[in-house]
Motif scaffolding. Structure first.
Motif, mmCIF file in Angstrom:
data_model
loop_
_atom_site.group_PDB
_atom_site.id
_atom_site.type_symbol
_atom_site.label_atom_id
_atom_site.label_comp_id
_atom_site.label_asym_id
_atom_site.label_seq_id
_atom_site.Cartn_x
_atom_site.Cartn_y
_atom_site.Cartn_z
ATOM 1 N N PHE A 24 -3.605 -0.474 8.367
ATOM 2 C CA PHE A 24 -2.506 0.480 8.449
ATOM 3 C C PHE A 24 -1.468 0.131 7.396
ATOM 4 N N ASN A 25 -0.559 1.067 7.176
ATOM 5 C CA ASN A 25 0.527 0.864 6.222
ATOM 6 C C ASN A 25 1.797 0.561 7.017
ATOM 7 N N LEU A 26 2.340 -0.648 6.863
ATOM 8 C CA LEU A 26 3.518 -1.068 7.623
ATOM 9 C C LEU A 26 4.718 -0.173 7.338
ATOM 10 N N GLU A 27 4.935 0.159 6.075
ATOM 11 C CA GLU A 27 6.091 0.992 5.709
ATOM 12 C C GLU A 27 6.023 2.353 6.391
ATOM 13 N N THR A 28 4.843 2.941 6.425
ATOM 14 C CA THR A 28 4.667 4.241 7.087
ATOM 15 C C THR A 28 4.929 4.119 8.582
ATOM 16 N N LEU A 29 4.392 3.065 9.207
ATOM 17 C CA LEU A 29 4.607 2.847 10.637
ATOM 18 C C LEU A 29 6.102 2.715 10.931
ATOM 19 N N ASP A 55 8.384 -7.749 0.293
ATOM 20 C CA ASP A 55 7.308 -6.799 0.030
ATOM 21 C C ASP A 55 6.080 -7.200 0.836
ATOM 22 N N PHE A 56 5.453 -6.221 1.416
ATOM 23 C CA PHE A 56 4.217 -6.443 2.135
ATOM 24 C C PHE A 56 3.132 -5.644 1.424
ATOM 25 N N PRO A 57 1.884 -6.055 1.575
ATOM 26 C CA PRO A 57 0.809 -5.269 0.967
ATOM 27 C C PRO A 57 0.829 -3.846 1.508
ATOM 28 N N THR A 58 0.367 -2.907 0.714
ATOM 29 C CA THR A 58 0.329 -1.514 1.147
ATOM 30 C C THR A 58 -0.525 -1.365 2.395
ATOM 31 N N CYS A 59 -1.610 -2.106 2.438
ATOM 32 C CA CYS A 59 -2.524 -2.007 3.569
ATOM 33 C C CYS A 59 -2.669 -3.379 4.224
ATOM 34 N N MET A 60 -2.484 -3.432 5.526
ATOM 35 C CA MET A 60 -2.679 -4.675 6.264
ATOM 36 C C MET A 60 -3.433 -4.351 7.545
ATOM 37 N N ALA A 61 -3.895 -5.391 8.227
ATOM 38 C CA ALA A 61 -4.691 -5.173 9.433
ATOM 39 C C ALA A 61 -4.067 -5.877 10.630
#
Length: 161
Positions: A24-29, A55-61
Motif C-alpha cells: 500500500f501507499n502510506l501517503e495515500t492512506l 520520506d517513506f518508500p512509495t510502496c510498503m507492505a
C-alpha cells in the motif's frame, strides 16, 4: 465502528484475528484518512493536519486495514476530547529500527492513562485496548503520554516492509 471494534476485540481474545501483509501507499492512506475526519474536525473548529517528517518508500507492505483502524480510532478520540479551536497533528517518522512511528498529538483534555487502561480492561471502554492490541498484532506497540494542560500524544510504532 463500535460494533466492528467489538467484533475485532472478541476475535483478538479468541486468537482468531487475521493480519494481511499487502502493499500500500502510506501517503495515500494518511491523506484519505485525514480527509475523512476533516469535516468532523472543521465542524468543531479544530485544526487537523498531517506532517510527514521522513520520506517513506512509495510502496510498503503491512496490513493497511488495521493501520487505518488504529488511525481512525486515534483521530476520533482526539476530535472528541479536543476543545473548539484546538489543534490535532498527525505525523510520521522513521525510527532507527526502520519502523513507522505514527504520532497523533492533540491539545485536548488530558487523562490518567493507567486509570483509563484499567477501566478499558474491565470493560468500560475497548477503544484504547483495541488499538493497543491491533498494534501488537501488527508486531508493534502503542504508547500514550497525556499531560494536564498539554494534551495527549499517542505513538504507534509498527514494522513495515
Amino acid at each position: 465502528t463500535m460494533l466492528s471494534d467489538l467484533l475485532d476485540l472478541s476475535k483478538m481474545e479468541a486468537g482468531r484475528m487475521s493480519v494481511e501483509t499487502i502493499e500500500f501507499n502510506l501517503e495515500t492512506l494518511l491523506d484519505r484518512t485525514i480527509a475523512l475526519w476533516s469535516a468532523e474536525a472543521g465542524r468543531k473548529g479544530l485544526e487537523l493536519r498531517c506532517v510527514s517528517v521522513d520520506d517513506f518508500p512509495t510502496c510498503m507492505a503491512s496490513d493497511p486495514t488495521r493501520l487505518r483502524q488504529i488511525l481512525n480510532n486515534l483521530l476520533s478520540n482526539a476530535i472528541k476530547f479536543t476543545p473548539e479551536g484546538g489543534r490535532i497533528v498527525v505525523s510520521t517518522h522513521r525510527t532507527p529500527d526502520d519502523e513507522l512511528e505514527l504520532v497523533v498529538r492533540d491539545d485536548g483534555a488530558a487523562f490518567d492513562v493507567q486509570e483509563t487502561y484499567q477501566k478499558a480492561v474491565r470493560g468500560a471502554s475497548f477503544g484504547l485496548v483495541g488499538m493497543r492490541e491491533r498494534a501488537t498484532l501488527l508486531g508493534g506497540s502503542l504508547d500514550i503520554l497525556s499531560q494536564p494542560g498539554k494534551g495527549t500524544e499517542v505513538r504507534a510504532r509498527l514494522p513495515l516492509k
